[in-house]
Design an enzyme around this catalytic site. Structure first.
Site, PDB file in Angstrom:
ATOM      1  CB  SER A 187      -0.577  -0.273   1.323  1.00 37.49           C
ATOM      2  OG  SER A 187      -1.407   0.884   0.876  1.00 37.49           O
ATOM      3  CG  HIS A 203      -4.048  -0.585  -0.543  1.00 39.09           C
ATOM      4  ND1 HIS A 203      -3.991  -0.862   0.190  1.00 39.09           N
ATOM      5  CD2 HIS A 203      -4.551  -1.778  -1.560  1.00 39.09           C
ATOM      6  CE1 HIS A 203      -4.562  -2.188   1.094  1.00 39.09           C
ATOM      7  NE2 HIS A 203      -4.592  -2.762   0.304  1.00 39.09           N
ATOM      8  CG  ASP A 229      -5.556  -5.127   2.105  1.00 37.18           C
ATOM      9  OD1 ASP A 229      -6.294  -6.398   2.466  1.00 37.18           O
ATOM     10  OD2 ASP A 229      -5.772  -4.424   1.436  1.00 37.18           O
TER      11      ASP A 229
END
Length: 337
Positions: free
Chosen positions: A150, A177, A270
């Site tokens: 991310s 992400h 996540d």
């Protein structure tokens, strides 16, 4: 090559059958008159190639292609009366996993048919592609590398991919992400950082060794039990789309070989639960250490869940990946742009 043919018109079905059998190296293993019938037949006897009609009642060629690629993935060639007239459906079918499209041969008189040569040429090209792909995919042990990232991820990914050898023999699947509109540009940029091939993970794609697949949708990327890329809407309540958790979890449930999950820098949690699911299935798991992370959120969450086998600084991860898969790491000189 074992070929199956799907067409709701009996005359066209027989014409295609005769056309295929005119080449001795091909055999027709079944004929289907509907999309539903084709999907059922493919589960019972999977062909090397399906010649799929596009316009059929109840379940059209797009729907049948999508179902077959989920249940019994194989090469599918769309055969339609006019690619130009049915271009929307043809492109939908290609998006669902079909490899190409060709116009249906047309009878001229009692015996001759126009377009047979084009059909057989497409079949021959797909046969070569299948042969090449099979040779490229065959390994003594099925293996896969999963990476989730991310905030700060693009730079971390570039560092790892640049350090892997050019002949790295294992498919790599990445969820980063980033807004879907920027994924293609990120893919192009990463290709400049590594000698590996970085490409977009398309719906229905098979995984080939030595390729890097980037999630390319606002849906969740998964790998099904046939080692095929699938995108799904569920879970709807996920903050991130695509979610690293969903990718890792699909491997935990579907993968029958060796897998390594790597969780890199990123804000939030996540990937932590998905890494734990992999860990519980005895797959190896790595996480980036705090000192080399731009944001330590995701790796920290995974470590707190006891989901991580090894915590590593960024510049050691590629070496550890190679050691895990018994791959010799070789020096590479890359020009970073």
């Amino acid at each position: 090559m074992k070929i199956a043919i799907v067409n709701d018109d009996p005359i066209t079905l027989e014409l295609l059958n005769i056309s295929v059998l005119s080449t001795p190296e091909h055999q027709v293993i079944w004929l289907a008159e509907s999309g539903e019938q084709a999907a059922n037949f493919a589960q019972t006897e999977r062909p090397d190639l399906i010649l799929m009609d596009i316009n059929m009642p109840n379940m059209n060629g797009v729907q049948a292609t999508r179902l077959i690629m989920q249940q019994s993935p194989c090469a599918i060639l769309i055969v339609t009366s006019s690619i130009e007239d049915h271009s929307d459906l043809v492109f939908d079918a290609l998006g669902a996993g079909a490899v190409d499209a060709v116009n249906t041969p047309v009878l001229l008189g009692n015996t001759d048919a126009n377009g047979v040569d084009s059909l057989l040429h497409k079949i021959a090209a797909i046969n070569l592609l299948i042969d090449s792909s099979i040779k490229h995919r065959i390994k003594t042990k099925k293996e896969i590398l999963l990476i989730g990232a991310s905030t700060g991820g693009p730079s971390a990914l570039a560092t790892i991919l640049a350090a892997l050898p050019i002949d790295f023999p294992i498919p790599i699947v990445i969820v980063q992400h980033v807004d879907v509109q920027f994924v293609s540009g990120l893919c192009d940029w990463l290709n400049k950082q590594t000698q590996l091939t970085v490409k977009l993970a398309e719906q229905g794609s098979h995984l080939f060794s030595g390729n890097v697949y980037m999630a390319n949708s606002d849906k969740h990327l998964t790998i099904n039990k046939f080692d095929v890329v699938q995108y799904q809407i569920e879970p709807l309540d996920s903050i991130h789309r695509p979610s690293i958790n969903v990718l890792f979890d699909s491997i935990a449930h579907n993968w029958s070989g060796e897998a390594l999950g790597v969780l890199l820098t990123g804000m939030g949690k996540d990937g932590a639960a998905g890494l734990l699911a992999m860990h519980k299935q005895d797959f190896c798991t790595f996480a980036q250490d705090e000192q080399s992370c731009a944001v330590y959120g995701m790796p920290k969450a995974a470590i707190n869940l006891n989901a991580v086998d090894t915590v590593l600084p960024l510049d050691e991860i590629a070496k550890a990946i190679c050691r895990h898969f018994n791959v010799d790491i070789k020096s590479q000189v890359m020009v970073h742009e």
